[in-house]
Design a protein around this motif. Structure first.
Motif, PDB file in Angstrom:
ATOM      1  N   ARG A  25     -68.825  -5.920  12.194  1.00 44.63           N
ATOM      2  CA  ARG A  25     -67.742  -5.266  12.919  1.00 44.63           C
ATOM      3  C   ARG A  25     -66.545  -6.188  13.045  1.00 44.63           C
ATOM      4  O   ARG A  25     -66.672  -7.404  13.034  1.00 44.63           O
ATOM      5  N   PHE A  26     -65.397  -5.579  13.215  1.00 48.38           N
ATOM      6  CA  PHE A  26     -64.171  -6.357  13.346  1.00 48.38           C
ATOM      7  C   PHE A  26     -64.046  -6.885  14.765  1.00 48.38           C
ATOM      8  O   PHE A  26     -64.185  -6.141  15.727  1.00 48.38           O
ATOM      9  N   VAL A  27     -63.806  -8.185  14.906  1.00 49.06           N
ATOM     10  CA  VAL A  27     -63.573  -8.781  16.219  1.00 49.06           C
ATOM     11  C   VAL A  27     -62.152  -9.341  16.247  1.00 49.06           C
ATOM     12  O   VAL A  27     -61.839 -10.281  15.537  1.00 49.06           O
ATOM     13  N   GLN A  28     -61.296  -8.734  17.056  1.00 51.18           N
ATOM     14  CA  GLN A  28     -59.897  -9.167  17.162  1.00 51.18           C
ATOM     15  C   GLN A  28     -59.825 -10.281  18.200  1.00 51.18           C
ATOM     16  O   GLN A  28     -60.030 -10.034  19.379  1.00 51.18           O
ATOM     17  N   LYS A  29     -59.513 -11.481  17.772  1.00 50.31           N
ATOM     18  CA  LYS A  29     -59.659 -12.629  18.668  1.00 50.31           C
ATOM     19  C   LYS A  29     -58.421 -12.932  19.508  1.00 50.31           C
ATOM     20  O   LYS A  29     -58.529 -13.285  20.668  1.00 50.31           O
ATOM     21  N   ASP A  30     -57.242 -12.839  18.927  1.00 49.54           N
ATOM     22  CA  ASP A  30     -56.094 -13.384  19.649  1.00 49.54           C
ATOM     23  C   ASP A  30     -54.875 -12.466  19.658  1.00 49.54           C
ATOM     24  O   ASP A  30     -53.765 -12.912  19.861  1.00 49.54           O
ATOM     25  N   ASN A  31     -55.057 -11.172  19.420  1.00 51.90           N
ATOM     26  CA  ASN A  31     -53.945 -10.230  19.499  1.00 51.90           C
ATOM     27  C   ASN A  31     -54.399  -8.941  20.160  1.00 51.90           C
ATOM     28  O   ASN A  31     -55.450  -8.403  19.828  1.00 51.90           O
ATOM     29  N   LEU A  32     -53.593  -8.468  21.103  1.00 54.01           N
ATOM     30  CA  LEU A  32     -53.923  -7.225  21.772  1.00 54.01           C
ATOM     31  C   LEU A  32     -53.273  -6.021  21.109  1.00 54.01           C
ATOM     32  O   LEU A  32     -53.702  -4.893  21.332  1.00 54.01           O
ATOM     33  N   PHE A  33     -52.225  -6.249  20.301  1.00 55.85           N
ATOM     34  CA  PHE A  33     -51.482  -5.136  19.726  1.00 55.85           C
ATOM     35  C   PHE A  33     -51.319  -5.276  18.214  1.00 55.85           C
ATOM     36  O   PHE A  33     -50.209  -5.428  17.705  1.00 55.85           O
ATOM     37  N   PRO A  34     -52.432  -5.245  17.472  1.00 51.56           N
ATOM     38  CA  PRO A  34     -52.318  -5.315  16.011  1.00 51.56           C
ATOM     39  C   PRO A  34     -51.612  -4.077  15.468  1.00 51.56           C
ATOM     40  O   PRO A  34     -51.687  -2.993  16.053  1.00 51.56           O
ATOM     41  N   ARG A  35     -50.918  -4.273  14.349  1.00 54.70           N
ATOM     42  CA  ARG A  35     -50.259  -3.144  13.684  1.00 54.70           C
ATOM     43  C   ARG A  35     -50.898  -2.901  12.329  1.00 54.70           C
ATOM     44  O   ARG A  35     -51.321  -3.834  11.652  1.00 54.70           O
ATOM     45  N   VAL A  36     -50.967  -1.622  11.955  1.00 55.39           N
ATOM     46  CA  VAL A  36     -51.487  -1.264  10.645  1.00 55.39           C
ATOM     47  C   VAL A  36     -50.475  -0.397   9.909  1.00 55.39           C
ATOM     48  O   VAL A  36     -49.676   0.308  10.531  1.00 55.39           O
ATOM     49  N   LYS A  37     -50.530  -0.479   8.595  1.00 51.96           N
ATOM     50  CA  LYS A  37     -49.694   0.378   7.744  1.00 51.96           C
ATOM     51  C   LYS A  37     -50.617   1.344   7.020  1.00 51.96           C
ATOM     52  O   LYS A  37     -51.541   0.935   6.317  1.00 51.96           O
ATOM     53  N   ILE A  38     -50.378   2.636   7.230  1.00 51.75           N
ATOM     54  CA  ILE A  38     -51.160   3.669   6.564  1.00 51.75           C
ATOM     55  C   ILE A  38     -50.359   4.142   5.356  1.00 51.75           C
ATOM     56  O   ILE A  38     -49.273   4.716   5.498  1.00 51.75           O
ATOM     57  N   ILE A  39     -50.900   3.871   4.173  1.00 52.13           N
ATOM     58  CA  ILE A  39     -50.196   4.188   2.928  1.00 52.13           C
ATOM     59  C   ILE A  39     -50.701   5.542   2.423  1.00 52.13           C
ATOM     60  O   ILE A  39     -51.874   5.681   2.055  1.00 52.13           O
ATOM     61  N   THR A  40     -49.834   6.537   2.427  1.00 50.52           N
ATOM     62  CA  THR A  40     -50.227   7.892   2.052  1.00 50.52           C
ATOM     63  C   THR A  40     -49.498   8.334   0.785  1.00 50.52           C
ATOM     64  O   THR A  40     -48.576   7.659   0.317  1.00 50.52           O
ATOM     65  N   SER A  41     -49.898   9.464   0.274  1.00 49.40           N
ATOM     66  CA  SER A  41     -49.244  10.015  -0.917  1.00 49.40           C
ATOM     67  C   SER A  41     -47.859  10.559  -0.599  1.00 49.40           C
ATOM     68  O   SER A  41     -47.090  10.888  -1.500  1.00 49.40           O
ATOM     69  N   VAL A  42     -47.519  10.636   0.680  1.00 50.07           N
ATOM     70  CA  VAL A  42     -46.204  11.131   1.096  1.00 50.07           C
ATOM     71  C   VAL A  42     -45.279   9.977   1.492  1.00 50.07           C
ATOM     72  O   VAL A  42     -44.061  10.084   1.382  1.00 50.07           O
ATOM     73  N   GLY A  43     -45.862   8.861   1.922  1.00 50.14           N
ATOM     74  CA  GLY A  43     -45.088   7.705   2.364  1.00 50.14           C
ATOM     75  C   GLY A  43     -45.920   6.836   3.292  1.00 50.14           C
ATOM     76  O   GLY A  43     -47.133   7.041   3.433  1.00 50.14           O
ATOM     77  N   VAL A  46     -46.419   3.233  10.062  1.00 52.89           N
ATOM     78  CA  VAL A  46     -46.829   2.013  10.778  1.00 52.89           C
ATOM     79  C   VAL A  46     -47.251   2.403  12.189  1.00 52.89           C
ATOM     80  O   VAL A  46     -46.526   3.099  12.906  1.00 52.89           O
ATOM     81  N   VAL A  47     -48.443   1.971  12.574  1.00 54.40           N
ATOM     82  CA  VAL A  47     -49.003   2.282  13.888  1.00 54.40           C
ATOM     83  C   VAL A  47     -49.320   0.986  14.614  1.00 54.40           C
ATOM     84  O   VAL A  47     -49.898   0.062  14.035  1.00 54.40           O
ATOM     85  N   GLU A  48     -48.913   0.905  15.876  1.00 53.58           N
ATOM     86  CA  GLU A  48     -49.303  -0.223  16.724  1.00 53.58           C
ATOM     87  C   GLU A  48     -50.502   0.210  17.559  1.00 53.58           C
ATOM     88  O   GLU A  48     -50.447   1.214  18.273  1.00 53.58           O
ATOM     89  N   LEU A  49     -51.575  -0.553  17.468  1.00 57.38           N
ATOM     90  CA  LEU A  49     -52.806  -0.252  18.181  1.00 57.38           C
ATOM     91  C   LEU A  49     -52.821  -0.967  19.531  1.00 57.38           C
ATOM     92  O   LEU A  49     -52.290  -2.071  19.654  1.00 57.38           O
ATOM     93  N   ILE A  56     -62.708  -0.949  22.405  1.00 57.87           N
ATOM     94  CA  ILE A  56     -63.819  -0.447  21.595  1.00 57.87           C
ATOM     95  C   ILE A  56     -63.287   0.389  20.435  1.00 57.87           C
ATOM     96  O   ILE A  56     -63.699   0.243  19.282  1.00 57.87           O
ATOM     97  N   THR A  57     -62.338   1.251  20.757  1.00 59.32           N
ATOM     98  CA  THR A  57     -61.785   2.173  19.759  1.00 59.32           C
ATOM     99  C   THR A  57     -61.006   1.425  18.685  1.00 59.32           C
ATOM    100  O   THR A  57     -61.147   1.708  17.484  1.00 59.32           O
ATOM    101  N   VAL A  58     -60.182   0.480  19.111  1.00 58.54           N
ATOM    102  CA  VAL A  58     -59.381  -0.288  18.152  1.00 58.54           C
ATOM    103  C   VAL A  58     -60.271  -1.120  17.247  1.00 58.54           C
ATOM    104  O   VAL A  58     -60.097  -1.139  16.017  1.00 58.54           O
ATOM    105  N   ASN A  59     -61.255  -1.814  17.815  1.00 67.56           N
ATOM    106  CA  ASN A  59     -62.148  -2.627  16.980  1.00 67.56           C
ATOM    107  C   ASN A  59     -62.941  -1.766  16.004  1.00 67.56           C
ATOM    108  O   ASN A  59     -63.187  -2.165  14.858  1.00 67.56           O
ATOM    109  N   ASN A  60     -63.338  -0.572  16.452  1.00 69.09           N
ATOM    110  CA  ASN A  60     -64.038   0.353  15.561  1.00 69.09           C
ATOM    111  C   ASN A  60     -63.135   0.775  14.399  1.00 69.09           C
ATOM    112  O   ASN A  60     -63.533   0.729  13.235  1.00 69.09           O
ATOM    113  N   PHE A  61     -61.903   1.161  14.723  1.00 65.13           N
ATOM    114  CA  PHE A  61     -60.949   1.589  13.696  1.00 65.13           C
ATOM    115  C   PHE A  61     -60.687   0.452  12.706  1.00 65.13           C
ATOM    116  O   PHE A  61     -60.693   0.644  11.488  1.00 65.13           O
ATOM    117  N   LEU A  62     -60.484  -0.759  13.226  1.00 61.21           N
ATOM    118  CA  LEU A  62     -60.187  -1.900  12.357  1.00 61.21           C
ATOM    119  C   LEU A  62     -61.390  -2.310  11.512  1.00 61.21           C
ATOM    120  O   LEU A  62     -61.232  -2.869  10.432  1.00 61.21           O
TER     121      LEU A  62
END
Length: 209
Positions: A25-43, A46-49, A56-62
Motif C-alpha cells: 500500500r502507498f504510505v504518504q510520509k511528508d505531504n498532506l496535499f499530494p496532487r495527481v494528473k489524470i491523463i484522459t483521451s479528452v485532456g 489536475v486534482v489536489e488530494l 485512508i481514502t487518499v492512501n487507497n487511491f494513491l
C-alpha cells in the motif's frame, strides 16, 4: 507504567506501518496535499488530494496510482441530474472498467470517511461504493459535476470526498458532451458509446508540511 505504554504504542505503530508496506500500500510520509494528473483521451485534469481529512481514502487511491492500476481504464458513467430543471450533469465516474467494459482488479474495500467535513460540491472528487453499502469503496471514483448535497452524510453515510479539481474543469465539461446510452455488458445507463479513456494517473509535486 508510562514507559510500558509508550513502548506498546510504538510497537503498534511500527506493526501498522510494516503491515501497510507488506501489502504494497502507498504510505504518504511528508505531504498532506499530494496532487495527481489524470491523463484522459479528452485532456488532462489536475486534482489536489486532501490527506489531512481523508487519509485512508487518499492512501487507497494513491496505492492504485503507484501500481499503475488506473492505466487504460475508462469513465463508464456520465450522468445528468434527472431531477434538475437546469439540465445539469450529476457525476462523471470511472476507474473500475477497461475499454471493453470488463471489471478491473480491486483491492480490499476501505472504511468510509464521509464524515470528514468535505462536501460533495461541484468539481470535487469522491469514492463510489456499491449497493448502498457504505464501506465497499475500492477503486472507482467520481467527479461531482454540481453541488450534490444529497451525497453528503445526513441520517446515514454519505460519499467520501477526498480531493478538489485544480486544473481541467473544461476537460470535465467536455467529457459531459460524450454520447451515452445503455450498456448491456455492465447493465448500466449513461455509459459512453465511445470509451472515454483514462490513459494514466501520475503523482505530481505535493505541497510540503
Amino acid at each position: 507504567m508510562k514507559k510500558l505504554l509508550i513502548t506498546l504504542c510504538l510497537l503498534c505503530i511500527s506493526s501498522h506501518i510494516f503491515a501497510s508496506n507488506r501489502e504494497g500500500r502507498f504510505v504518504q510520509k511528508d505531504n498532506l496535499f499530494p496532487r495527481v494528473k489524470i491523463i484522459t483521451s479528452v485532456g488532462e485534469i489536475v486534482v489536489e488530494l486532501d490527506r489531512s481529512r481523508a487519509p485512508i481514502t487518499v492512501n487507497n487511491f494513491l496505492t492504485y496510482v503507484v501500481n499503475g492500476d488506473y492505466k487504460n481504464s475508462v469513465f463508464h458513467r456520465i450522468e445528468k441530474d434527472q431531477y434538475s430543471e437546469l439540465d445539469e450533469f450529476f457525476v462523471i465516474q470511472g476507474g473500475g472498467y477497461d475499454k471493453d467494459y470488463d471489471g478491473l482488479f480491486q483491492r480490499k474495500p476501505i472504511f468510509n470517511e464521509s464524515g470528514n467535513g468535505l462536501k460533495n460540491d461541484m468539481y470535487t472528487v469522491a469514492m463510489a461504493y456499491q449497493d448502498n453499502e457504505p464501506h465497499t469503496a475500492t477503486r472507482q471514483f467520481f467527479f461531482n459535476m454540481k453541488d450534490n448535497d444529497h451525497l453528503n452524510p445526513g441520517k446515514g453515510w454519505g460519499f467520501a470526498v477526498f480531493g478538489n479539481v485544480m486544473e481541467g474543469y473544461e476537460i470535465l465539461d467536455k467529457i459531459t458532451e460524450s454520447e451515452t446510452g445503455f450498456n448491456e455488458k455492465i447493465g448500466y445507463n449513461f455509459v459512453p458509446k465511445k470509451p472515454v479513456m483514462i490513459f494514466n494517473v501520475e503523482i505530481l509535486e505535493a505541497t510540503p508540511l
